[in-house]
Design an enzyme around this catalytic site. Structure first.
Site, PDB file in Angstrom:
ATOM      1  N   ASP A   1       0.713  -0.707   0.428  1.00 50.63           N
ATOM      2  CA  ASP A   1       0.322  -0.521  -0.566  1.00 50.63           C
ATOM      3  C   ASP A   1       0.999   1.154  -0.188  1.00 50.63           C
ATOM      4  O   ASP A   1       0.230   1.586  -0.402  1.00 50.63           O
ATOM      5  CB  ASP A   1      -0.359  -0.070   1.069  1.00 50.63           C
ATOM      6  CG  ASP A   1      -1.966  -1.491   1.277  1.00 50.63           C
ATOM      7  OD1 ASP A   1      -2.405  -1.613  -0.368  1.00 50.63           O
ATOM      8  OD2 ASP A   1      -3.045  -1.213   1.823  1.00 50.63           O
TER       9      ASP A   1
ATOM     10  N   ASN B   1      -4.656   9.213   2.777  1.00 53.03           N
ATOM     11  CA  ASN B   1      -4.914   7.988   3.534  1.00 53.03           C
ATOM     12  C   ASN B   1      -4.885   8.897   4.561  1.00 53.03           C
ATOM     13  O   ASN B   1      -6.551   8.869   5.556  1.00 53.03           O
ATOM     14  CB  ASN B   1      -3.640   7.376   4.028  1.00 53.03           C
ATOM     15  CG  ASN B   1      -3.930   5.266   3.442  1.00 53.03           C
ATOM     16  OD1 ASN B   1      -5.053   5.300   3.014  1.00 53.03           O
ATOM     17  ND2 ASN B   1      -2.915   4.785   3.869  1.00 53.03           N
TER      18      ASN B   1
END
Length: 264
Positions: free
Chosen positions: A45, A122
């Site tokens: 990620d 994020n």
């Protein structure tokens, strides 16, 4: 179609990236690191976060797809043993585009330095460089609270499964355009009080942090961390831009959550 590949940089990811590049060019796709229509992340990620930051100026023109060379990640639909299927899918089929909300961060300064704009996939975090972190939190231009503690985290729905979750924040489906504010070790006693729970703000609400004591802070934007000096305020809201993911097979969000946190 033009494509680019961003690798984690380890041997396994680099080998897979070279194989992927070779396969796609055999199908007459053009490798273009400047103006790709699709960017393939090979790694974890964190690698996709790097790819997003590299091409955040092309969000309307570039879609992202992830291959995970470690354990299954939230931004990776594909595993290394599925590379041939992915290549055929990219070359021969039309993908479904899925859009996720982003976080816009604007930092204003006390001096004549121009404000700086950032996008986060994020989260954004803010901590004091030294001493107790004290900051006023405004929501919709009204003072909500004076926060004292280690820091604050503002996350996107897709980022709600990352640092935000570790702080006790809620997991939010990415179809909900919102941001979430989570506390880091707040000070709560008979003198100082904070709300003590995560706050979820809709797209039409903005949040402003105004420093009370220190003006220098450690800022995190996704995987990047840096010190910013003489800050006047920080503004957070749901960004106008969105990240676009190229989906060639279904992998629902809640299935990702279950696979990452529940399944053995």
């Amino acid at each position: 179609m033009k494509f680019a590949i961003v690798s984690k940089g380890d041997e396994k990811s680099n080998t897979l990236s070279e194989k992927l590049k070779s396969y796609l060019t055999d199908f007459k796709l053009e490798y273009d690191e400047i103006e790709p229509e699709i960017t393939i992340s090979v790694g974890g990620d964190g690698t996709l976060l790097s790819a997003f930051q590299r091409y955040r100026h092309r969000l309307n023109d570039t879609a992202f797809v992830g291959i995970h060379t470690g354990h299954l990640g939230f931004y990776a639909d594909w595993m290394p043993d599925e590379i041939e299927k992915l290549v055929i899918a990219i070359a021969k089929t039309k993908c479904r585009i899925v859009e996720y909300p982003l976080l816009e961060v604007i930092i204003y300064y006390n001096n004549e330095k121009k404000e700086e704009h950032y996008l986060a996939l994020n989260e954004a975090t803010i901590k004091s460089v030294e001493g107790t972190f004290v900051i006023d939190v405004e929501i919709k231009d009204e003072l909500f609270e004076r926060f004292r503690g280690d820091g604050l985290c503002v996350s996107t729905p897709s980022g709600s499964t990352a640092y935000n979750k570790a702080l006790g924040g809620a997991i939010i489906h990415p179809s909900l355009e919102s941001i979430q504010i989570a506390e880091m070790a707040s000070i709560n006693n008979r003198v100082f009080r904070t709300i003590g729970s995560p706050l979820i703000l809709p797209a039409h609400h903005k949040c402003i942090f105004r420093p009370v004591t220190h003006k220098d802070f450690l800022i995190g934007i996704d995987h990047l961390t840096f010190v910013q000096k003489d800050i006047q305020s920080l503004q957070f809201r749901v960004a106008d831009q969105k990240i676009r993911f190229a989906r060639y097979k279904p992998f629902p969000f809640w299935s990702r959550v279950r696979a990452s946190f529940i399944d053995e």
